[in-house]
Design an enzyme around this catalytic site. Structure first.
Site, mmCIF file in Angstrom:
data_model
loop_
_atom_site.group_PDB
_atom_site.id
_atom_site.type_symbol
_atom_site.label_atom_id
_atom_site.label_comp_id
_atom_site.label_asym_id
_atom_site.label_seq_id
_atom_site.Cartn_x
_atom_site.Cartn_y
_atom_site.Cartn_z
ATOM 1 N N MET A 95 0.793 -1.230 0.000
ATOM 2 C CA MET A 95 0.000 0.000 0.000
ATOM 3 C C MET A 95 0.830 1.288 0.000
ATOM 4 O O MET A 95 0.291 2.365 0.264
ATOM 5 C CB MET A 95 -0.948 0.004 1.211
ATOM 6 C CG MET A 95 -1.921 -1.152 1.228
ATOM 7 S SD MET A 95 -2.974 -1.177 -0.239
ATOM 8 C CE MET A 95 -4.150 0.093 0.210
ATOM 9 N N HIS A 114 -3.017 -5.467 -9.850
ATOM 10 C CA HIS A 114 -4.072 -4.505 -9.497
ATOM 11 C C HIS A 114 -5.429 -5.144 -9.788
ATOM 12 O O HIS A 114 -5.610 -5.761 -10.841
ATOM 13 C CB HIS A 114 -3.895 -3.221 -10.318
ATOM 14 C CG HIS A 114 -4.880 -2.171 -9.944
ATOM 15 N ND1 HIS A 114 -4.772 -1.426 -8.781
ATOM 16 C CD2 HIS A 114 -6.023 -1.755 -10.543
ATOM 17 C CE1 HIS A 114 -5.798 -0.604 -8.699
ATOM 18 N NE2 HIS A 114 -6.573 -0.774 -9.747
ATOM 19 N N GLU A 179 -6.559 -13.546 -9.482
ATOM 20 C CA GLU A 179 -5.245 -12.928 -9.263
ATOM 21 C C GLU A 179 -4.191 -13.989 -8.969
ATOM 22 O O GLU A 179 -3.055 -13.921 -9.444
ATOM 23 C CB GLU A 179 -5.303 -11.944 -8.084
ATOM 24 C CG GLU A 179 -6.094 -10.686 -8.377
ATOM 25 C CD GLU A 179 -6.033 -9.672 -7.234
ATOM 26 O OE1 GLU A 179 -4.980 -9.544 -6.601
ATOM 27 O OE2 GLU A 179 -7.062 -9.023 -6.969
HETATM 28 C C1 GRF Z 1 -5.170 -7.637 -4.210
HETATM 29 O O1 GRF Z 1 -6.491 -7.473 -4.623
HETATM 30 C C2 GRF Z 1 -4.229 -6.906 -5.121
HETATM 31 O O2 GRF Z 1 -4.657 -6.881 -6.452
HETATM 32 C C3 GRF Z 1 -4.248 -5.515 -4.560
HETATM 33 O O3 GRF Z 1 -4.300 -5.698 -3.165
HETATM 34 C C4 GRF Z 1 -4.911 -6.956 -2.865
HETATM 35 C C5 GRF Z 1 -3.947 -7.734 -2.026
HETATM 36 O O4 GRF Z 1 -4.492 -8.922 -1.528
HETATM 37 N N1 GRF Z 1 -3.117 -4.750 -5.015
HETATM 38 P P1 GRF Z 1 -3.573 -9.981 -0.795
HETATM 39 O O5 GRF Z 1 -2.845 -9.247 0.342
HETATM 40 O O6 GRF Z 1 -2.601 -10.534 -1.792
HETATM 41 O O7 GRF Z 1 -4.511 -11.027 -0.270
#
Ligand code: GRF
Length: 193
Positions: A95, A114, A179
């Site tokens: 973040m 993302h 993802e």
């Molecule tokens: C995911 O949705 C990613 O795309 C975004 O933040 C979230 C992270 O999730 N950048 P995690 O910590 O990998 O579970």
């Protein structure tokens, strides 16, 4: 790209801030023979990141960096990356925005994931905005990181259908599943594997 796959896997750091589900999927991928990367370092700006537990579970060095002062945090991170001979970085729910200088020093070697079909819905609170906008599709994107937020060259995307009764939470869950598959695929793609 100044990346090459020899007989050894490329030492990689994963940067996280939260749950770390992408980190977990990347660790599992890295253990496969076909993976060009090994994960040797986990970096977090948040000492309470749930994802840090994967460091313990998989015996991967994990470090928290205090981001009160970004320039100091980044200097310390760069030292740690050098110490561990890291040559590739995967941002996975990290973040914090990396400085231009940081990105320059790892040019072409930082990826991010993302949860939208970039270039649409860059930035935070993606799923809320997608649903408010009555979109019928969303998805996820793996891209190279450049100095503009969520704007680097796109490597791979996966579309996900939005149902009428989807909430930001249900959509986020559906997209996360994709993802976890997309990030490893994108890594294989950039190494031509
Ligand atoms: C995911 O949705 C990613 O795309 C975004 O933040 C979230 C992270 O999730 N950048 P995690 O910590 O990998 O579970």
């Amino acid at each position: 790209m100044a990346l090459s796959v020899g007989s050894k896997k490329i030492k990689t750091a994963v940067f996280i801030s939260g749950t770390g589900s992408n980190l977990k999927s990347l660790i599992k991928f890295s253990k496969l023979k076909k993976s060009p990367i090994s994960i040797n370092l986990i970096v977090s700006n948040n000492p309470k990141s749930k994802g840090l537990k994967y460091g313990k579970r998989f015996k991967i060095k994990s470090k928290f960096f205090n981001y009160k002062k970004k320039s100091i945090a980044e200097k310390k991170i760069i030292l740690e990356l050098k110490k561990n001979k890291i040559n590739f970085i995967c941002l996975a729910g990290f973040m914090k925005i990396l400085s231009k200088n940081f990105i320059k020093s790892f040019k072409g070697k930082i990826l991010n994931i993302h949860p939208s079909l970039l270039p649409r819905f860059k930035g935070l609170n993606t799923h809320e905005r997608v649903i408010k906008n009555n979109e019928t599709y969303s998805g996820c994107t793996v891209h190279f990181v450049n100095s503009k937020l969520d704007s680097g060259k796109i490597i791979l995307q996966k579309k996900v259908k939005i149902n009428k009764n989807d909430t930001p939470r249900t959509l986020s869950k559906k997209i996360l599943i994709q993802e976890h598959k997309l990030y490893p695929k994108a890594i294989l793609k950039i190494f031509n594997l």
